[in-house]
Design a protein around this motif. Structure first.
Motif, mmCIF file in Angstrom:
data_model
loop_
_atom_site.group_PDB
_atom_site.id
_atom_site.type_symbol
_atom_site.label_atom_id
_atom_site.label_comp_id
_atom_site.label_asym_id
_atom_site.label_seq_id
_atom_site.Cartn_x
_atom_site.Cartn_y
_atom_site.Cartn_z
ATOM 1 N N MET A 335 0.838 -1.199 0.000
ATOM 2 C CA MET A 335 0.000 0.000 0.000
ATOM 3 C C MET A 335 0.879 1.258 0.000
ATOM 4 N N ALA A 336 1.943 1.239 0.783
ATOM 5 C CA ALA A 336 2.833 2.407 0.840
ATOM 6 C C ALA A 336 3.503 2.657 -0.513
ATOM 7 N N LEU A 337 3.931 1.595 -1.183
ATOM 8 C CA LEU A 337 4.575 1.750 -2.499
ATOM 9 C C LEU A 337 3.587 2.344 -3.501
ATOM 10 N N THR A 338 2.340 1.882 -3.449
ATOM 11 C CA THR A 338 1.319 2.372 -4.377
ATOM 12 C C THR A 338 1.029 3.852 -4.117
ATOM 13 N N LEU A 339 0.885 4.209 -2.851
ATOM 14 C CA LEU A 339 0.576 5.602 -2.514
ATOM 15 C C LEU A 339 1.735 6.523 -2.861
ATOM 16 N N MET A 340 2.944 6.046 -2.612
ATOM 17 C CA MET A 340 4.140 6.838 -2.924
ATOM 18 C C MET A 340 4.205 7.127 -4.427
ATOM 19 N N ASP A 341 3.974 6.091 -5.205
ATOM 20 C CA ASP A 341 3.999 6.239 -6.665
ATOM 21 C C ASP A 341 2.946 7.264 -7.091
ATOM 22 N N HIS A 342 1.761 7.157 -6.534
ATOM 23 C CA HIS A 342 0.685 8.069 -6.944
ATOM 24 C C HIS A 342 0.876 9.479 -6.398
ATOM 25 N N LEU A 343 1.538 9.598 -5.264
ATOM 26 C CA LEU A 343 1.848 10.933 -4.749
ATOM 27 C C LEU A 343 2.779 11.653 -5.730
ATOM 28 N N LEU A 344 3.792 10.920 -6.210
ATOM 29 C CA LEU A 344 4.728 11.525 -7.165
ATOM 30 C C LEU A 344 4.043 11.799 -8.498
ATOM 31 N N ARG A 345 3.155 10.914 -8.902
ATOM 32 C CA ARG A 345 2.447 11.112 -10.177
ATOM 33 C C ARG A 345 1.512 12.317 -10.087
ATOM 34 N N GLN A 346 0.845 12.462 -8.959
ATOM 35 C CA GLN A 346 -0.045 13.611 -8.753
ATOM 36 C C GLN A 346 0.758 14.900 -8.801
ATOM 37 N N ARG A 347 1.915 14.884 -8.149
ATOM 38 C CA ARG A 347 2.764 16.073 -8.136
ATOM 39 C C ARG A 347 3.270 16.368 -9.548
ATOM 40 N N GLY A 348 3.623 15.293 -10.276
ATOM 41 C CA GLY A 348 4.129 15.466 -11.641
ATOM 42 C C GLY A 348 3.113 16.143 -12.535
ATOM 43 N N GLN A 349 1.857 15.778 -12.418
ATOM 44 C CA GLN A 349 0.847 16.360 -13.300
ATOM 45 C C GLN A 349 0.260 17.648 -12.744
ATOM 46 N N ASN A 350 -0.006 17.654 -11.445
ATOM 47 C CA ASN A 350 -0.813 18.744 -10.886
ATOM 48 C C ASN A 350 -0.071 19.609 -9.872
ATOM 49 N N GLY A 351 1.221 19.389 -9.702
ATOM 50 C CA GLY A 351 1.960 20.154 -8.700
ATOM 51 C C GLY A 351 1.701 19.575 -7.325
ATOM 52 N N ASP A 352 2.270 20.225 -6.313
ATOM 53 C CA ASP A 352 2.115 19.694 -4.960
ATOM 54 C C ASP A 352 0.652 19.687 -4.554
ATOM 55 N N VAL A 353 0.264 18.646 -3.840
ATOM 56 C CA VAL A 353 -1.127 18.504 -3.437
ATOM 57 C C VAL A 353 -1.423 19.523 -2.342
ATOM 58 N N ARG A 354 -2.371 20.414 -2.574
ATOM 59 C CA ARG A 354 -2.654 21.439 -1.558
ATOM 60 C C ARG A 354 -4.108 21.436 -1.124
ATOM 61 N N VAL A 355 -4.902 20.547 -1.712
ATOM 62 C CA VAL A 355 -6.323 20.524 -1.381
ATOM 63 C C VAL A 355 -6.476 20.062 0.064
#
Ligand SMILES: C=C(O[C@@H]1CC(C(=O)O)=C[C@@H](OP(=O)(O)O)[C@H]1O)C(=O)O
Length: 363
Positions: A335-355
């Motif tokens: 689960m941690a590996l999946t979330l980490m990957d998606h955190l970086l992918r979210q940042r890559g497309q949409n910038g740092d998550v600020r919501v």
């Protein structure tokens, strides 16, 4: 690609066999500047390690991990992180009797037919020993996520026929089952002791929960966060089912019951398991895993050998009577590996998550 790599931006590639020289991993895509040392990985490795109670395999492995690359002066450099654990307690003679036989319900049969050659010692690459590397890599992801307020924890929610209600996170790590209710441990021990006398094995259910996950992780179509979680969790040895949130209970629920109503203060329930439309809601992400009973048991079973002759298989050696007992740290890692990957992918497309994360009302 031959299926030994997981993730897109934060990737884990593992190598090694149960009775080979060593297990290894390359973790790529880790952002630079993360403080990291072996001790950060060893804690979770010790939680997974074989031989830590009488209810697991008695193979003695220290599972001491070495970081070979990607860390300089105590921080990650952004280059591939190489990890290695040496195998020290192989007893390959246990397998000489069954080297030409297929254990019923074991990957022996499919590996043989797929590759035409297989390292039968300890199940080779199909051995759950491979999961040590997932746990080591998962600890890197956990550390990165923890610095961003995201935790990933798991527990055993069922052992064979015994379901275990969640009581508290306190003490989950202090018993060999990862039971969230320490009062149930004697019952679990008695069940396992009888199982051992019966020369049999049993399945288990593990629950994993990620808290503090921001809204917005996950891709909407093929790479839905829940689909990728299911991929990661299902890739663990012996897993035969994954549920997110209400999972298969959704079948009998009505819409009025299943829907997680919202108020300005947050959600009123979490049947969704923290994912809507493949994207995290900001609620806890909840997944359940079903692990099958270990196939390597001493109770004789009918099978065939590599020539197609009928045989009776008895698997001697040092096996887990319930692989689920050691699966909690492995599920957390995936689960941690999946979330980490998606955190970086979210940042890559949409910038740092600020919501802002809505207030969490209920699991
Ligand atoms: C060594 C581990 O688990 C092993 C998983 C395993 C299997 O068939 O999956 C079979 C056993 O291996 P061996 O027969 O070599 O002792 C377990 O001990 C581990 O998890 O580190």
């Amino acid at each position: 690609m031959s299926g030994n790599t997981f993730g897109k931006l934060f990737t884990l590639t593992t190598f090694g066999e149960s009775h080979g020289q060593a297990l290894g991993a390359i973790v790529d895509g880790c952002p630079p500047g993360l403080p990291l040392c072996e001790a950060d990985l060893q804690g979770d490795l010790d939680r997974r390690r074989p031989g830590s109670s009488r209810h697991t395999t008695q193979r003695r492995e220290a599972d001491e991990v070495r970081i070979l690359s990607g860390v300089f002066e105590g921080v990650t450099t952004g280059t591939p992180i190489g990890l290695m654990i040496e195998n020290t307690d192989q007893r390959s003679k246990d397998y000489s009797k069954i080297k030409d036989q297929f254990r019923p319900a074991h990957a022996d049969y499919t590996y043989h037919h797929k590759y035409g050659v297989r390292d039968y010692r300890g199940g080779g690459r199909s051995s759950a020993r491979e999961t040590a590397m997932r746990v080591a890599a998962g600890a890197i992801a956990k550390k990165y996520l923890a610095a961003r307020g995201i935790s990933v924890r798991g527990y055993m929610s069922q052992l064979g026929p015994i379901s275990i209600d969640f009581k508290s996170w306190d003490g989950v790590d202090d018993n060999p089952f990862f039971s969230p209710d320490p009062d149930r441990v004697p019952e679990l021990e008695a069940y396992m002791d009888q199982l051992r006398r019966d020369q049999d094995s049993v399945g288990a259910r593990i629950t994993v929960v990620a808290e503090g996950v921001p809204v917005g992780l996950g891709e909407p179509i093929f790479d839905r966060l829940d689909a990728e979680l299911a991929h990661g969790l299902m890739s663990i040895n012996a897993v035969k089912g994954v549920e997110i949130g209400a999972g298969f209970d959704s079948i009998s629920q009505r819409g009025s019951e299943h829907r997680d109503e919202m108020t300005p203060e947050g959600f009123l329930s979490n049947h969704a398991g923290g994912v809507l439309g493949g994207i995290s809601t900001g609620q806890p992400i909840v997944a359940h895993l079903a692990l099958k009973p270990t196939s390597s048991i001493t109770t004789p079973g009918r099978s065939i050998d590599v020539h197609g002759n009928p045989v009776e298989v008895i698997t001697k050696g040092r096996h887990d009577p319930c692989v689920g007992i050691r699966a909690t740290p492995i599920a957390e890692a995936m689960m941690a590996l999946t979330l980490m990957d998606h955190l970086l992918r979210q940042r890559g497309q949409n910038g740092d998550v600020r919501v802002e994360t809505p207030q969490i009302k209920q699991l």
